[in-house]
Each structure stands twice: as C-alpha cells, then as structure tokens.
Motif scaffolding. Structure first.
Motif, PDB file in Angstrom:
ATOM      1  N   ASP A 126       0.842  -1.202   0.000  1.00 20.03           N
ATOM      2  CA  ASP A 126       0.000   0.000   0.000  1.00 20.03           C
ATOM      3  C   ASP A 126       0.874   1.247   0.000  1.00 20.03           C
ATOM      4  N   VAL A 127       1.447   1.542  -1.149  1.00 15.35           N
ATOM      5  CA  VAL A 127       2.345   2.699  -1.262  1.00 15.35           C
ATOM      6  C   VAL A 127       1.600   3.992  -0.969  1.00 15.35           C
ATOM      7  N   ASN A 128       0.445   4.160  -1.587  1.00 16.34           N
ATOM      8  CA  ASN A 128      -0.295   5.411  -1.412  1.00 16.34           C
ATOM      9  C   ASN A 128      -0.790   5.581   0.016  1.00 16.34           C
ATOM     10  N   GLY A 129      -1.250   4.477   0.645  1.00 16.24           N
ATOM     11  CA  GLY A 129      -1.705   4.564   2.025  1.00 16.24           C
ATOM     12  C   GLY A 129      -0.579   4.955   2.963  1.00 16.24           C
ATOM     13  N   LEU A 179       2.159   9.238   6.215  1.00 12.44           N
ATOM     14  CA  LEU A 179       3.370  10.010   6.509  1.00 12.44           C
ATOM     15  C   LEU A 179       3.134  11.498   6.294  1.00 12.44           C
ATOM     16  N   ARG A 180       2.487  11.850   5.209  1.00 14.01           N
ATOM     17  CA  ARG A 180       2.237  13.262   4.901  1.00 14.01           C
ATOM     18  C   ARG A 180       1.320  13.890   5.938  1.00 14.01           C
ATOM     19  N   THR A 181       0.284  13.156   6.328  1.00 21.16           N
ATOM     20  CA  THR A 181      -0.654  13.683   7.319  1.00 21.16           C
ATOM     21  C   THR A 181       0.035  13.943   8.652  1.00 21.16           C
ATOM     22  N   THR A 182       0.839  12.991   9.093  1.00 19.77           N
ATOM     23  CA  THR A 182       1.540  13.135  10.371  1.00 19.77           C
ATOM     24  C   THR A 182       2.538  14.279  10.327  1.00 19.77           C
ATOM     25  N   GLY A 238      12.673   7.136  -2.089  1.00 24.75           N
ATOM     26  CA  GLY A 238      12.073   6.049  -2.857  1.00 24.75           C
ATOM     27  C   GLY A 238      10.579   5.945  -2.671  1.00 24.75           C
ATOM     28  N   VAL A 239      10.112   6.043  -1.430  1.00 26.21           N
ATOM     29  CA  VAL A 239       8.675   5.941  -1.152  1.00 26.21           C
ATOM     30  C   VAL A 239       7.924   7.116  -1.770  1.00 26.21           C
ATOM     31  N   GLY A 240       8.479   8.318  -1.655  1.00 26.35           N
ATOM     32  CA  GLY A 240       7.820   9.505  -2.199  1.00 26.35           C
ATOM     33  C   GLY A 240       7.689   9.450  -3.712  1.00 26.35           C
ATOM     34  N   PHE A 241       8.778   9.116  -4.397  1.00 28.97           N
ATOM     35  CA  PHE A 241       8.718   9.046  -5.857  1.00 28.97           C
ATOM     36  C   PHE A 241       7.806   7.914  -6.318  1.00 28.97           C
ATOM     37  N   GLN A 242       7.851   6.793  -5.606  1.00 28.23           N
ATOM     38  CA  GLN A 242       6.997   5.669  -5.975  1.00 28.23           C
ATOM     39  C   GLN A 242       5.526   6.050  -5.846  1.00 28.23           C
ATOM     40  N   ALA A 243       5.185   6.757  -4.772  1.00 23.88           N
ATOM     41  CA  ALA A 243       3.801   7.191  -4.566  1.00 23.88           C
ATOM     42  C   ALA A 243       3.371   8.196  -5.631  1.00 23.88           C
ATOM     43  N   ASP A 244       4.254   9.134  -5.979  1.00 29.27           N
ATOM     44  CA  ASP A 244       3.900  10.139  -6.982  1.00 29.27           C
ATOM     45  C   ASP A 244       3.751   9.527  -8.369  1.00 29.27           C
ATOM     46  N   ILE A 245       4.607   8.566  -8.685  1.00 31.87           N
ATOM     47  CA  ILE A 245       4.481   7.880  -9.979  1.00 31.87           C
ATOM     48  C   ILE A 245       3.187   7.076 -10.008  1.00 31.87           C
ATOM     49  N   SER A 246       2.880   6.417  -8.902  1.00 32.85           N
ATOM     50  CA  SER A 246       1.634   5.660  -8.811  1.00 32.85           C
ATOM     51  C   SER A 246       0.433   6.575  -9.007  1.00 32.85           C
TER      52      SER A 246
END
Length: 692
Positions: free
Chosen positions: A131-134, A139-142, A158-166
């Motif tokens: 659940d990359v987006n979750g 993380l962003r909310t906190t 890595g997590v940020g770019f993966q979420a943005d690409i998704s």
C-alpha cells in the motif's frame, strides 16, 4: 481459399453469422480469460549482467532486506526556519516514529543554512509495497499536523517518488480511453461527414481495444511478462490509432466500390480483396517490428513489444473480419446523408484536389524534392543539444511532493542524500573498499553497514542529484576503480538507485543499437516482397528515416525551449523510432500498393497520380487521427509519455501531409519505372482504365 473467406465475410447473410460469432467469441474471452492487473508504476527489469541487478539480488538475502525508508522534508520556501518551526518539526519528526520500524531514527536533522529540515523514516518494505499510497498519505498527514503557517512538509525518497508515480498513473487507463474515444469520434464525424457512420468503426475498434487488454493480461504471466500502467496506456493508444487507420482505409475503398457496384456485398468483396492485403501487410509490419523488442535486454521493452504486437494483430483481425461484416449488415444508409450511389464511369474520376496536386508534383518533381529535403533538413537541425537521460526530478510533470522535496535537499543538504548508492564488497576487503570509495571525486560520505553471506554493505552518499550526469560519472568511476583492483576488493559491485538508472540507460542504448537495424531489415523485406521491387523500399525507407530525424529535431527544440525538458527520457527515442517507422510504413504501403495496381493499367506516372487521387484523402484523415490519438498520451503527467506523444504526433503529421503526399510521388516521378526495378517496365497507358 482466401477469396472464399472474403466472400463469406461480405455475404449479406453470412455477414450476420460473422457478427454474431464475433460477439459470442468476445463475450467468452472476456468471461473466461484470467484477469491480471499490472503494476501501478513502470519497472525496468535489468538483465542479470547489470551490477545494480546483482546488488539487488544479493541484498535480498541481507537481514535488512525487508527495510526501506521514506524521506520527509520541511521548508519555508527558502526562508530561514523560526524557533517555532524547529520546535514543530522536531515534534512531528518524533510523531513519525510511531509509523516507523525504528522510532528513534526519525529525529529531525536541520540544514547548515537553517532553511530546511529532514527526517529519515525507516519502514517495512513489504508493507510499503502492499500500500504505497496509504503509507505515503499517513506520513504526509503526520508530518503536516500542527505546523506553523507558511511551513510546508514534503515526502520524497524512494517511497515519495513511488507514490507520486503511482498517482500519476492512477486512473490512467480510463482517462486515456475516454479522451481517445472522444478524439477518434470527433475526427471520424468530420472525416465521414455522417452522424451515424462513425459509430460502427468506433465500436469495432473499441471492442478490439478491450479484447486486446484482456488477452495481453491473460498471456503476460504465463510468458513471464510484467505489465504496468504505462504499457497499458500505450497499448490502448496504439490499438485505437492503428485500428482506426485500417478502418478508414477499408471504408474509403468500400465507398469507392459502392459508386461502381449496386450490390453492397459485391462492393465489399472487391474492397476487402483490394485493401485487405495492404491492411494485413501494414499491420504485419507494425506487429513484426514490435516483436523485435522481445530481443531487448530491458524487461520493460520486452513487455511493450509483447503487449502491442498482440494488440495490433487483434486490430487487424477486427478490421478485416468484423468491420466488413458490420458495414455490409448496415447497408448503404450508414453513409447518410451522403449515400454513395452508382454513377457513370466518367463521373467517378472527376479531377479533384489530390489529382491536381499529383499532376502539379509531376511537372516539377526535382524542385519539390529539393524543397522538401531542405525543409526536413531544417527541422533536423533541432537535434542540436540532443541528449538522453532525465534525472529523477525531471521525469514527472508539475510539482509533486517528491520533486519539490528533492530540489530542497539539493539546495540545503547533500544532493545525493535521498538516493543512497550501495557498494557490496567481500568482508575481508571492506576497509580497502571504503578507502577507495572515499578517494573518488563526487563521493560525499561512506558508511560501513551490515554483513551477510560473506559480503559487507557500504552506504555511499554522492554530491550530485539523483539520476544526474554527475551521479552517473561518480558511479562509473567507482566501478572502474574497483575493477582495476586485484584480489577480493576487485569483486566489489556497485548498486542503488543511481546505479540502476545508469544500467538502465546503458541497456537502453544496447537495445536501441540492436532493435533499430532489425526493424529496418524487417520493413525492407516486407516492402520488397509486397512491391516486388528493390529500389522502392530503399527510397521509402529513406523518406521514413528523414521523417523520424526531422520530427526528433523539431520535438527536441520544443522540449528544450518551450516545455523545459532538458533531455529525452531513456526509452523515448527507441519507442518513437519504432512507432514512426512502423506506422509510417503503413502510409507507404497504402499509397504504393495502390500505385502498383494503377500502374498495370496506366503506367508508373499516371498510376501514381491516380493512386494519390484515390488514397490522398484517406491517408491524410488517417494520419490526422493517428497523430491526435498519440497526442493524447500527453494528458498523463509523465514526461516520457508526453515526449513519445509529441514526437509521434509531429512525425505522423509530417509524414502524412508532406512526405507521403508530395515527396514520395515526386521520387516516383523522378525515377519512373526504375522505382519498380526489377519488375518489368509497363508502357504508359498500357490499357484504358476507367476514366482514362
């Protein structure tokens, strides 16, 4: 046998059987074939010879294999952080520990210039992948909670770019399909000037697209192919573009025959027998060109070739089986309000725009060829400053969190902080490997880490931004330095995100060097066999290559000066070449097969004029439709897809409006019967055709 099949498809009663059979077959395939969903983000799939791939494989056996990390950045748009900002950031960095696998590791680190702060959040890799987006949203909310006004938080790494690409590909299939359908529908209405005729080709092509997606998805896993959203998007665009092109050609020939023959079944039989080989050859050229991608090193290239080749074959089958049957069943009324009626032979060949254009070109072919060559040459000059390879921050359009945060890191911290390079060395060579790494220009720091299976992990931070030329140069120097050593340290390998990007670029260049000659060879052979000539394929391929370089030059100028893209993305040049050459040959085949047919009755020059008269309008319409469909790729905020869309759009328009309608006829008028060598010479006006 082939004629019997065409007769069955175009028969008034048997056409119904073909339509019903198609509906039943499509329904069964949709319900019975397994549904497999592709990854949300594109993957490269490096070959086993890649050091980056070897590092990834070895790291999978390390104790920390299940660990990854997110990078959170805070900034006040370049202004110095206040005491209140620092207090809030420290509190939220501590709160991020509740989401981390190592709570104490999330403590905030402030930049020396006092304008930004960063927190590294260790995470469970398996949970992130599920659940990359979750994970990104949590993380962003906190990180953003209770921040002072004007202080912003951004997720990168890595997590940020993966979420943005998704997110960039979220809903991509539906968005692309909807816009593509709207574009095709509007252009078909304009082309056919009928409020009803466009519906039949659109439904047939839409069915082909839907079936292609299902078939490709079902076959991917058994063949070891990994699909992603970008491939699915290109597949839909290609099926709609190619399928609509084939439909336009068939409908145009069918309408032409309806002006000569009263029986619509007989008219369709003539149309499919005449246009069918050209459509099959055109589609076959595209499919075979795509299949060459199966020889590529990169798994992403192989997946694209596999998926799109299947899609084109399905588009051909629907264009030659389902569409003819549907047109026969619907009858002449489908063309309302301009219903074609049988007219006198002389009236069928009234000189129109395309006839006048052909005769005008025939009078000054050398001048027109020279002017066209100069114009194409000027566009090619746009290749000045041409480069391949985008950094990580340049691959997405707009300003997603990951890109904004990376720019802040580049300015306030070490540029390579968010994209660590991993060095694996034998345990007894760890000290020497560390010393070598620290001596390399471009290396900011080296941190020895865990050991497993006789290997020690060194985490190397680079000075340059992730995916930049500087980072690639440092990776190359590291590898060269280790390779030059003897003993255990010489077995050291270098991986990580930058190394992966570098290996991806190297493999893409290797694929390009292999695939492009294969495509040219395939196209040459198909043209030679179809046209029974050795000169025609050379001239036609030369025109296609000229179109490719001109469109690449024009696009490069647009990217650098208007859109702000510093370079082409890794696979863009290969994909653009494949689509432009393979699809550009479609129009070559449409025009020259008709010219060869007319040549038997009217000679080479007059035959080309008549071929241009017959196919000029449909080729132009098909080119505009195809260009518009590929331009739709630009609706997704992904630079690579936008670049492919722009290059193919410009190339197809140039090919359709200039090369195919002016330059190729001019070359035929210059070379005359030599164009068809070694086919025997046909005397001009050998026999009188209709309207001669």
């Amino acid at each position: 046998m082939v004629t019997a099949i065409w007769r069955f498809i175009s028969g008034r009663r048997t056409a119904w059987a073909v339509l019903i059979g198609t509906i039943v077959a499509v329904g069964l395939l949709f319900s019975l074939l397994p549904k497999n969903t592709g990854d949300d983000f594109p993957s490269t799939g490096l070959p086993s010879s890649s050091q980056a791939a070897q590092v990834d494989e070895a790291l999978a056996k390390f104790p920390s294999a299940e660990q990854t990390a997110a990078i959170m950045v805070w900034s006040r748009d370049g202004s110095e952080l206040t005491a209140q900002d620092r207090s809030a950031i420290s509190a939220q960095a501590t709160a991020l520990g509740d989401l981390s696998t190592a709570p104490r590791a999330t403590a905030a680190r402030f930049s020396e210039d006092g304008t930004a702060a960063i927190s590294v959040v260790p995470l469970n890799a398996i949970a992130v992948d599920k659940d990359v987006n979750g994970t990104a949203d949590a993380l962003r909310t906190t990180a953003a909670e209770n921040l002072p006004a004007g202080l912003n938080s951004y997720l990168t790494g890595g997590v940020g770019f993966q979420a943005d690409i998704s997110n960039a590909f979220a809903g991509a299939d539906f968005k692309l399909l909807l816009i593509t359908v709207i574009v095709v529908a509007v252009l078909l209405i304009i082309t056919y000037r009928s409020p009803v005729l466009w519906i039949v080709p659109l439904i047939v092509v839409g069915l082909a697209d839907g079936l292609a997606g299902v078939v490709v998805s079902a076959l991917a896993e058994p063949f070891g192919i990994t699909l992603d959203a970008s491939i699915s998007g290109i597949l839909s665009v290609l099926v709609f573009g190619a399928g609509t092109n084939y439909a336009l050609l068939l409908v145009a020939r069918y309408r032409e025959e309806l002006l000569k023959v009263e029986d619509r079944s007989a008219a369709m039989l003539i149309a499919v027998k005449s246009a069918g080989p050209a459509i099959a050859a055109s589609g076959g050229t595209v499919a075979l060109s795509l299949i060459t991608l199966l020889f590529a090193e990169l798994a992403g290239n192989r997946a694209l070739g596999f998926a799109c080749a299947i899609g084109v074959v399905i588009a051909i089958l629907f264009a030659l089986i389902t569409l003819p049957a549907a047109l026969v069943v619907c009858g002449r009324g489908l063309f309302w309000p301009f219903i074609p009626r049988v007219v006198e032979t002389a009236a069928q060949h009234k000189p129109g725009f395309w006839t006048r254009l052909g005769r005008g070109v025939s009078r000054r072919p050398i001048v027109i060829t020279a002017v066209s060559a100069v114009g194409i040459g000027v566009l090619t000059l746009g290749l000045s400053g041409f480069s391949v390879g985008l950094s990580q921050t340049d691959q997405l359009l707009g300003n997603p969190d990951s890109v904004v945060a990376q720019k802040i890191v580049d300015t306030s911290f070490s540029a390579g902080l968010t994209s660590q390079t991993t060095v694996l060395t034998p345990d007894d060579a760890a000290g020497e490997a560390t010393t070598i790494a620290e001596s390399i220009s471009g290396v900011d720091s080296v941190t020895p880490g865990e050991s497993a299976n006789g290997l020690t992990k060194l985490t190397v931070s680079l000075n340059d931004a992730p995916g930049s030329d500087g980072a690639f140069a440092t990776i190359t120097m590291l590898r060269s330095a280790y390779a030059a050593e003897s003993g255990a340290v010489g077995e050291t390998i270098v991986g990580g995100r930058d190394a992966t990007a570098l290996d991806n670029l190297t493999s893409a260049e290797r694929d390009q060097d292999l695939i492009i000659p294969l495509i040219l060879a395939i196209v040459f052979v198909i043209l030679a066999v179809l046209l029974r000539s050795l000169i025609a394929p050379v001239l036609l391929l030369a025109s296609v290559l000229a179109t490719f370089f001109a469109s690449l030059g024009a696009s490069n100028w647009i990217f650098i000066n208007l859109l702000g893209f510093p370079a082409f993305n890794t696979n863009v040049v290969l994909f653009a070449f494949l689509f432009l050459v393979a699809l550009g040959v479609d129009y070559n085949i449409f025009l020259t097969t008709r010219a060869r047919e007319e040549r038997e009755l009217h000679g080479t020059s007059e035959g080309m004029i008549r071929a241009l008269s017959s196919t000029g309008a449909v080729i132009t319409s098909a080119g505009i439709v195809l260009a518009a469909v590929f331009a739709v790729l630009g609706v997704l905020p992904v630079v690579a897809l936008t670049q492919i869309g722009v290059i193919v759009c410009i190339g197809v328009l140039l090919d359709t409006l200039v090369v195919r309608t002016v330059l190729v006829p001019a070359l035929v008028f210059i070379t005359k019967d030599f164009f068809w060598w070694p086919s025997p010479i046909v005397r001009e006006m050998k026999g009188k055709g209709p309207g001669a």
